[in-house]
Design an enzyme around this catalytic site. Structure first.
Site, PDB file in Angstrom:
ATOM      1  N   GLU A 100       0.810  -1.233   0.000  1.00 10.70           N
ATOM      2  CA  GLU A 100       0.000   0.000   0.000  1.00 10.70           C
ATOM      3  C   GLU A 100       0.835   1.271   0.000  1.00 10.70           C
ATOM      4  OE1 GLU A 100      -2.764  -0.400   3.268  1.00 10.70           O
ATOM      5  OE2 GLU A 100      -3.852  -2.009   2.261  1.00 10.70           O
ATOM      6  N   GLU A 153      -6.141 -10.385  -1.636  1.00  6.37           N
ATOM      7  CA  GLU A 153      -6.992 -10.141  -0.449  1.00  6.37           C
ATOM      8  C   GLU A 153      -8.471 -10.025  -0.821  1.00  6.37           C
ATOM      9  OE1 GLU A 153      -5.525  -6.956   2.054  1.00  6.37           O
ATOM     10  OE2 GLU A 153      -3.430  -7.449   1.629  1.00  6.37           O
TER      11      GLU A 153
HETATM   12  C1  XIL Z   1      -6.531  -5.970   8.131  1.00  7.62           C
HETATM   13  C2  XIL Z   1      -6.945  -7.099   9.036  1.00  7.62           C
HETATM   14  O1  XIL Z   1      -7.814  -7.977   8.363  1.00  7.62           O
HETATM   15  C3  XIL Z   1      -7.618  -6.551  10.255  1.00  7.62           C
HETATM   16  O2  XIL Z   1      -7.930  -7.577  11.156  1.00  7.62           O
HETATM   17  C4  XIL Z   1      -6.715  -5.512  10.908  1.00  7.62           C
HETATM   18  O3  XIL Z   1      -7.364  -4.915  11.938  1.00  7.62           O
HETATM   19  C5  XIL Z   1      -6.315  -4.447   9.920  1.00  7.62           C
HETATM   20  O4  XIL Z   1      -5.714  -5.053   8.807  1.00  7.62           O
HETATM   21  N1  XIL Z   1      -5.138  -4.417   3.511  1.00  7.62           N
HETATM   22  C6  XIL Z   1      -4.121  -5.170   4.034  1.00  7.62           C
HETATM   23  C7  XIL Z   1      -4.365  -6.016   5.212  1.00  7.62           C
HETATM   24  O5  XIL Z   1      -3.019  -5.225   3.445  1.00  7.62           O
HETATM   25  O6  XIL Z   1      -3.232  -6.143   6.036  1.00  7.62           O
HETATM   26  C8  XIL Z   1      -5.518  -5.515   6.021  1.00  7.62           C
HETATM   27  O7  XIL Z   1      -5.798  -6.459   7.050  1.00  7.62           O
HETATM   28  C9  XIL Z   1      -6.732  -5.279   5.146  1.00  7.62           C
HETATM   29  C10 XIL Z   1      -6.419  -4.244   4.107  1.00  7.62           C
END
Ligand code: XIL
Length: 360
Positions: free
Chosen positions: A156, A271
């Site tokens: 990100e 994701e």
């Molecule tokens: C999220 C998790 O799922 C949550 O439990 C945590 O509170 C925050 O992070 N993009 C990403 C992930 O790269 O690491 C994130 O995961 C969701 C968005």
């Protein structure tokens, strides 16, 4: 094609850059329990507390997946309680679960602007930032060398509002190191594990909006610069946290993936889930809309060629971050994932199987 033919194809395709497909093919040979044979590796993110508290989750992962990704156990917040310490217990436990079930593991994530422990605020110079970044990447990548075959190295780094292709998200790392921390992170990871697939992971590049188009432009620019500069970048991770009802830019996304392939990068969906906050209350209708949006995005990203892996951010709706991150105004349970709250299959899972191949 028989099982061994499929294995050969996967190995040839994946081995040079440590592709996850090849890793899955070999893991399924040695696993205590044979992982499903798939054309394309499919897996889910899992959080250790959920895995420990609900045996249905472990069963569902073993039955449906051939790879896993720890949700937070490999983030700095979990791994680095203090500046001196590394706490590997959580990640090790997921690694053990993966090994016992013949699952390959992906690593998420070595460098991120978020989930940094408080002590990182004490980093107060360029030398300290570079030193901490290097020690972290070296230590973590070395520990899971040979088991984690694919890493989200940098996560990100494109801002939500992009004004030019050169825009990068400000972070602790950019504050002290400028943009050079990005290629540096890839170089360090590759020095420690030359076999690992090194991925650049990003979100919100899937939609037919100006913001998404601009993010795609900046991500493309970054990938090209990294490759031109000789950084060991092997793949792009498209997070695909889809917003239910927000149109996918099918052509733009296909073109983006084709551009990445042209510069020698693989693509992974890392994701996938569908944020159903604004979708209708009716569950069947909601599930159908979700499945069709998933089909749309997967059709777009696979048009130029196969993905290297497909990962959903969880497996069952019961254990999705969306219930905290984007609850519905009507307080009905969210349904962002392939299995429902009782681990029953939803249309989403059929779409996943259309793309990854069914278990035989
Ligand atoms: C999220 C998790 O799922 C949550 O439990 C945590 O509170 C925050 O992070 N993009 C990403 C992930 O790269 O690491 C994130 O995961 C969701 C968005």
């Amino acid at each position: 094609m028989g099982a061994s033919g499929r294995m050969d194809t996967l190995s040839r395709r994946g081995f040079l850059q440590g592709g996850i497909a090849a890793a899955v093919a070999s893991a399924s040979q040695v696993g205590a329990k044979a992982a499903p044979a798939r054309r394309l590796p499919y897996g889910a993110a899992v959080a250790l507390p959920d895995l420990r508290s609900d045996p249905r989750l472990a069963e569902a992962i073993a039955a449906n997946c051939n790879l896993v990704v720890p949700v937070s156990e490999l983030k700095w917040s979990d791994l680095r309680p203090t500046r001196q310490q590394f706490a590997f217990e959580g990640a090790d436990a997921i690694a053990e679960f993966a090994k016992a079930n013949g699952l390959v593991m992906r690593g998420h994530t070595l460098v991120w602007y978020a989930a940094l422990p408080d002590w990182t605020k004490d980093i107060d110079s360029e030398a300290a930032a570079e030193g901490e970044l290097r020690r972290h990447i070296e230590t973590v990548v070395a520990r899971y060398r040979g088991q984690i075959r694919s890493w989200d190295v940098v996560n990100e780094v494109i801002p939500d509002v992009v004004r030019s292709d050169r825009d990068r998200r400000p972070s602790l790392w950019s504050r002290w190191l400028g943009d050079r921390y990005i290629p540096l992170a890839y170089r360090i990871a590759a020095e420690v594990d030359p076999q690992a697939q090194l991925v650049l992971n990003e979100y919100d590049v899937e939609f037919a909006t100006d913001e998404s188009r601009a993010k795609r432009g900046a991500l493309r620019d970054l990938a090209v610069r990294l490759k031109d500069g000789g950084a060991p970048l092997h793949a792009i991770g498209l997070q695909c946290h889809l917003r239910g009802g927000l149109p996918i830019d099918r052509d733009g996304l296909t073109r983006f993936v084709a551009d990445m392939r042209d510069i020698g990068l693989k693509c992974l969906v890392t994701e996938l889930d569908v944020i159903d906050q604004k979708l209708p209350a009716d569950e069947d209708q909601r599930d159908r809309l979700i499945a069709s949006q998933v089909r749309e995005v997967l059709t777009a990203v696979t048009a130029p060629g196969p993905l290297d892996a497909l990962v959903t951010w969880g497996l069952s709706d019961r254990y999705s971050w969306i219930q905290y991150a984007a609850p519905r105004p009507d307080h009905r349970p969210n349904r962002p994932l392939p299995l429902d709250w009782e681990f029953r299959r939803k249309p989403f899972m059929n779409v996943v199987e259309d793309f990854v191949g069914r278990e035989h």
